[in-house]
Design a protein around this motif. Structure first.
Motif, PDB file in Angstrom:
ATOM      1  N   ALA A  90      -5.876   0.141   2.211  1.00 18.07           N
ATOM      2  CA  ALA A  90      -6.579   0.795   1.111  1.00 18.07           C
ATOM      3  C   ALA A  90      -8.081   0.812   1.347  1.00 18.07           C
ATOM      4  O   ALA A  90      -8.778   1.776   1.003  1.00 18.07           O
ATOM      5  CB  ALA A  90      -6.240   0.105  -0.211  1.00 18.07           C
ATOM      6  N   GLN A 104      -3.284  -1.108  -2.651  1.00 21.68           N
ATOM      7  CA  GLN A 104      -2.234  -0.651  -1.756  1.00 21.68           C
ATOM      8  C   GLN A 104      -2.403   0.855  -1.528  1.00 21.68           C
ATOM      9  O   GLN A 104      -2.797   1.595  -2.432  1.00 21.68           O
ATOM     10  CB  GLN A 104      -0.848  -0.905  -2.364  1.00 21.68           C
ATOM     11  CG  GLN A 104      -0.540  -2.366  -2.652  1.00 21.68           C
ATOM     12  CD  GLN A 104      -0.063  -3.112  -1.410  1.00 21.68           C
ATOM     13  OE1 GLN A 104       0.861  -2.680  -0.745  1.00 21.68           O
ATOM     14  NE2 GLN A 104      -0.704  -4.225  -1.111  1.00 21.68           N
ATOM     15  N   THR A 155      -1.949   7.949  -1.944  1.00 15.80           N
ATOM     16  CA  THR A 155      -2.074   7.268  -3.229  1.00 15.80           C
ATOM     17  C   THR A 155      -2.607   5.866  -2.991  1.00 15.80           C
ATOM     18  O   THR A 155      -2.047   5.109  -2.204  1.00 15.80           O
ATOM     19  CB  THR A 155      -0.711   7.180  -3.940  1.00 15.80           C
ATOM     20  OG1 THR A 155      -0.210   8.496  -4.148  1.00 15.80           O
ATOM     21  CG2 THR A 155      -0.848   6.481  -5.284  1.00 15.80           C
ATOM     22  N   HIS A 188     -10.817  -6.185  -5.374  1.00 19.12           N
ATOM     23  CA  HIS A 188     -11.609  -4.968  -5.510  1.00 19.12           C
ATOM     24  C   HIS A 188     -13.030  -5.323  -5.886  1.00 19.12           C
ATOM     25  O   HIS A 188     -13.276  -6.250  -6.637  1.00 19.12           O
ATOM     26  CB  HIS A 188     -10.994  -4.078  -6.585  1.00 19.12           C
ATOM     27  CG  HIS A 188     -11.518  -2.675  -6.553  1.00 19.12           C
ATOM     28  ND1 HIS A 188     -11.236  -1.823  -5.509  1.00 19.12           N
ATOM     29  CD2 HIS A 188     -12.295  -1.982  -7.418  1.00 19.12           C
ATOM     30  CE1 HIS A 188     -11.800  -0.651  -5.733  1.00 19.12           C
ATOM     31  NE2 HIS A 188     -12.467  -0.721  -6.887  1.00 19.12           N
ATOM     32  N   GLU A 230      -3.524   2.496  -5.058  1.00 21.05           N
ATOM     33  CA  GLU A 230      -3.430   1.799  -6.338  1.00 21.05           C
ATOM     34  C   GLU A 230      -3.314   0.304  -6.096  1.00 21.05           C
ATOM     35  O   GLU A 230      -2.553  -0.135  -5.227  1.00 21.05           O
ATOM     36  CB  GLU A 230      -2.203   2.261  -7.138  1.00 21.05           C
ATOM     37  CG  GLU A 230      -2.277   3.700  -7.627  1.00 21.05           C
ATOM     38  CD  GLU A 230      -1.031   4.099  -8.411  1.00 21.05           C
ATOM     39  OE1 GLU A 230      -0.063   3.300  -8.435  1.00 21.05           O
ATOM     40  OE2 GLU A 230      -1.028   5.204  -8.990  1.00 21.05           O
ATOM     41  N   ASN A 231      -4.061  -0.461  -6.858  1.00 18.12           N
ATOM     42  CA  ASN A 231      -3.969  -1.924  -6.819  1.00 18.12           C
ATOM     43  C   ASN A 231      -4.078  -2.480  -5.400  1.00 18.12           C
ATOM     44  O   ASN A 231      -3.343  -3.389  -5.010  1.00 18.12           O
ATOM     45  CB  ASN A 231      -2.655  -2.385  -7.462  1.00 18.12           C
ATOM     46  CG  ASN A 231      -2.541  -1.955  -8.909  1.00 18.12           C
ATOM     47  OD1 ASN A 231      -3.504  -2.007  -9.667  1.00 18.12           O
ATOM     48  ND2 ASN A 231      -1.340  -1.518  -9.297  1.00 18.12           N
TER      49      ASN A 231
END
Length: 505
Positions: free
Chosen positions: A203, A458, A453, A40, A455-456
């Motif tokens: 993502a 994904q 969703t 990220h 997150e992390n």
């Protein structure tokens, strides 16, 4: 849901799809390894997720169709069929890439020797035939088309300029074996495959609408009318949201006469006899979903899907789940179809059967030069983004917008690459030399989409546009298609309303 309309399969179409392996492996997905380990990072405008190692994710082949011009009319059908064969070859090569992970791990030359090399030879044979067909019909084929035979591997990152050949994707189609290992399940399928074997989206393909800069898109979004000058009226076509469930994976503009020429499923509104085998006469005599019965135009775009595990009517079909287009088809809750004017003066009538494509279904590998559609959210439509899907806040809906070319060469209803006969306005709103202003088609689609969703690194239950499997469901590949089949009286009304500053329906 829906129906997949077909008339017949031509011998050429049979040849094209016969070699396409069943890409569905376990729930209609494409098996692929975890080539996309993410790190990220913060960046101006919005958050981004960048690949830690640029791993080969797909097949990147030069778009031969975009390089072709000057095809004699009597060779157009044969050339379009050969171009469709090239698309089918890429699909098959991508399937081979996506299902040979273990072999790639053990042989650093596997992709080059067994996928890219043979693919180049097959493409060369088709390119030779295209050149022969053009020359035989009295045209002059580009001798340099041979340069487009070779393909390479490409990572999953979005292109950032018009080059279309991202660094790090070469390496003979290999980069450390195309394997990362992080987050990999025992069966070799990526944790983040969402039922399509990690064919995207990822993502990194999503952005919170609050992180998109307002008014960041300028004249590149193709707007023709903006302000009080010129022809300020409009005409709105009321054609529904595909209540008749008309779906197929054909593309009458790009691949006429070829079954599954799009390799992805389209929504259709307007004309109700639109498939690969429809003639202009078929379109002119067809029923229409438009309220004004004089409008038998066909308006179509790739369906938007929610990758939630739903088995749609096309879950096992080419163009659908068998090519990585999986999940629930989402119909637009609104489909606003408007024609507007020119900032520089009056518009002239579109010719009947004029064909226009806006956006580029292959922009992930072609580069962004022709990417044009954008995503936004209701209540935030001053924020438009072309290379990301948007995450909308509660109570806001996803918006897809496409603004079509509004300048016409005054002669042709189509061109060999389906682009040269039309053009976008210049920065001052005028048409390029030799072109004249026509009503600009603007399509705005609104969807009630459950927010994915993320997150992390994904994404779960993402939404995505249907696309060619090797395009990895990238948002930048969104596009929209139109064939004008308005009768003369209605087209004249459209022109009068626009030129006189009226807003008509």
């Amino acid at each position: 849901m829906g129906r997949n309309t077909r008339k017949r399969r031509s011998p050429l179409a049979t040849k094209i799809v016969a070699g396409a392996a069943a890409l569905a492996v376990g729930g209609g997905g494409l098996v692929w390894a975890n080539f996309y380990a993410s790190a990220h990072e913060e960046s101006p405008g919005h958050h981004r997720t960048r690949s830690a190692g640029a791993q080969v994710a797909t097949i990147d082949c030069p778009d031969v169709g975009q390089r072709i011009s000057g095809v004699p009319d009597r060779a157009r059908g044969e050339v379009d069929g050969e171009l469709a064969t090239l698309d089918s070859q890429i699909t098959e090569a991508y399937q081979r890439l996506a299902t040979t992970r273990r072999a790639q791990e053990g042989d650093s030359r596997f992709v080059q020797n067994t996928i890219l090399g043979p693919l180049k030879d097959r493409r060369q044979a088709i390119i030779d035939r295209i050149q022969l067909e053009i020359n035989r019909a009295g045209g002059r084929a580009d001798d340099n088309l041979d340069e487009l035979a070779g393909c390479q591997g490409k990572p999953a990152e979005q292109p950032q300029n018009g080059g279309g050949q991202g660094d790090g994707g070469q390496d003979d189609g290999q980069n450390g074996g195309g394997q990362n290992g992080d987050g990999q399940e025992g069966d070799g399928q990526n944790q983040d495959d969402n039922g399509n074997g990690a064919a995207g989206p990822f993502a990194d393909d999503f952005v919170d609408i609050n992180d998109v800069e307002p008014n960041a898109r300028g004249s590149e979004n193709g707007l023709a009318a903006d302000g009080d000058g010129g022809s300020t009226g409009s005409f709105t076509a009321q054609c529904g949201v595909n209540e008749n469930d008309l779906f197929n994976s054909d593309n009458l503009i790009v691949a006429p006469g070829v079954d599954n020429g799009a390799h992805h499923t389209h929504d259709y509104v307007g004309n109700q006899d639109n498939n690969a085998f429809s003639s202009d006469e078929d379109l002119a005599g067809a029923d229409t979903s438009c309220r004004n019965r004089g409008d038998r135009s066909t308006y179509y775009w790739p369906v938007l899907r929610l990758q939630d595990g739903t088995q749609e009517f096309d879950a096992g079909d080419l163009g659908g789940g068998a090519e990585g287009n999986v999940g629930k088809i989402l119909k637009a809750s609104e489909a606003e179809i408007r024609f507007v004017g020119s900032r520089q003066g009056d518009v002239v009538a579109m010719p009947k059967f004029l064909r226009i494509i806006t956006g580029d279904a292959k922009a992930f590998t072609n580069g962004v030069a022709n990417a044009n559609s954008s995503f936004s959210c209701t209540g935030f439509e001053d924020r438009q983004v072309t290379d990301k899907y948007v995450l909308c806040p509660e109570g806001s809906q996803v918006v897809r917008t496409s603004n079509f070319q509004s300048c016409w060469d005054g002669q042709n209803i189509d061109s060999a690459n389906h682009r040269d006969h039309v053009a976008f306005v210049r920065e001052d709103g005028s048409c390029p030399d030799g072109f004249q202003a026509i009503p600009q088609l603007q399509v705005r689609l609104v969807y009630d989409v459950p927010a994915p969703t993320v997150e992390n690194g994904q994404v779960r239950n993402p939404y995505a546009v249907d696309g060619f499997p090797e395009q990895l469901h990238k948002p930048i590949t969104d596009h929209n298609d139109f064939i004008n089949v308005m009768d003369e009286n209605l087209m004249n009304k459209v022109v009068r309303c626009i030129n006189r500053g009226k807003n008509c329906r």
